[in-house]
Design an enzyme around this catalytic site. Structure first.
Site: not given
Ligand code: PMP
Length: 285
Positions: A33, A101, A147, A179
């Site tokens: 996504y 499934r 993502k 992060e």
């Molecule tokens: N790390 C994670 C785990 C996230 O979910 C997000 C936001 N989706 C980000 C970093 C930041 O990404 P962006 O600046 O592209 O929104």
């Protein structure tokens, strides 16, 4: 959410948009996504977001359902509904709907493509006064650069943060700050801005890239090296960033003040530079 959403080639009323219970996104979280900010009725950094979606799909082995022109046509039609306020564009691509499934079915399905526009209702002024965060061990998988909609690990960490009265979980892996559960994290230490390198332990945020550009423009030295746990307490400033929250100072960590407990000068400079960039973007429309 706006009334009309995009689903598999059609623009339909949100209440009418339905996918199969055999969709692998639903059964397995087998999907990627994107979330793209919309300022002044235009998508911000669309090529970067669509590029990252393409990279996530490539990692999952899902054929890209559209090229850039195809995505842009869908986006343009959804944006026609946008009001003047800030919006966020959500795009999801799953491997597709099967007939049952079957875990080991990776090919031969038609990807399910969903997109919608949602208004962003955040109290930015309140956020910019600073949030509190907690340090938690990163219990997610080892491909955080993808993502994926398989967000259970992120969600449970976020829930633990909220339950302890904090707004975000800052994650620790191998003794290093990597992060946030839904954001990237920066710290100011020894005169430089520090952030973890864009490897598999983090999602390389588009906002993170913007912050790196802005820091370069402001002459702020940047070191892409994760903070060791022992360095965290010495950080004079910290902030998180993401597409929806932009830049948000972290003023308390594990109940202690970060620096003097107020948004610091480097963070404030970067927020001002971000606002100027956004203003220019809207005015260039
Ligand atoms: N790390 C994670 C785990 C996230 O979910 C997000 C936001 N989706 C980000 C970093 C930041 O990404 P962006 O600046 O592209 O929104």
């Amino acid at each position: 959410m706006h009334d009309t959403v995009y689903l598999d080639g059609r623009f339909v009323a949100a209440a009418e948009a339905k996918v199969s219970v055999f969709d692998r996104g639903f059964l397995f979280g087998d999907a990627a996504y994107e979330v793209i900010p919309v300022y002044g009725g235009r998508v911000f950094r669309p090529a970067q977001h669509l590029g990252r979606l393409g990279a996530s799909l490539a990692e999952l082995g899902i054929a890209p359902p559209h090229d850039e022109a195809g995505w842009n046509a869908i986006i343009a039609r959804l944006l026609a509904q946008a009001g003047p306020g800030e919006q966020s564009l959500y795009i999801q691509v799953s491997r597709g709907a099967d007939t049952g499934r079957e875990a080991a079915r990776f090919a031969g399905l038609t990807p399910t493509v969903f997109a919608m526009l949602e208004p962003v209702a955040l109290d930015r002024a309140a956020l910019r006064r600073g949030i509190s965060a907690v340090l938690l061990e990163d219990t997610r998988w080892h491909n955080c650069h993808v993502k994926s909609t398989s967000l259970l690990g992120n969600l449970l960490l976020r829930r633990r943060a909220l339950e302890s009265g904090a707004a975000e979980a800052l994650l620790v892996r191998d003794g290093e700050l990597t992060e946030g559960s839904s954001s990237n994290v920066f710290a100011v230490l020894d005169g430089a801005l520090r952030t973890a390198p864009a490897d598999r332990r983090i999602l390389r945020g588009i906002t993170r890239d913007v912050v790196l550009e802005l820091a370069a423009g402001c002459g702020i030295p940047v070191v892409e090296r994760a903070l060791a746990l022992g360095e965290v307490a010495r950080a004079g400033e910290m902030f998180i960033c993401s597409s929806t929250r932009e830049i948000v100072p972290v003023t308390r960590l594990d109940r202690s003040a970060v620096g003097d407990g107020e948004p610091g000068p480097v963070t404030q400079r970067l927020i001002a530079a971000f606002d100027a960039l956004k203003r220019d973007f809207v005015e260039a429309a």
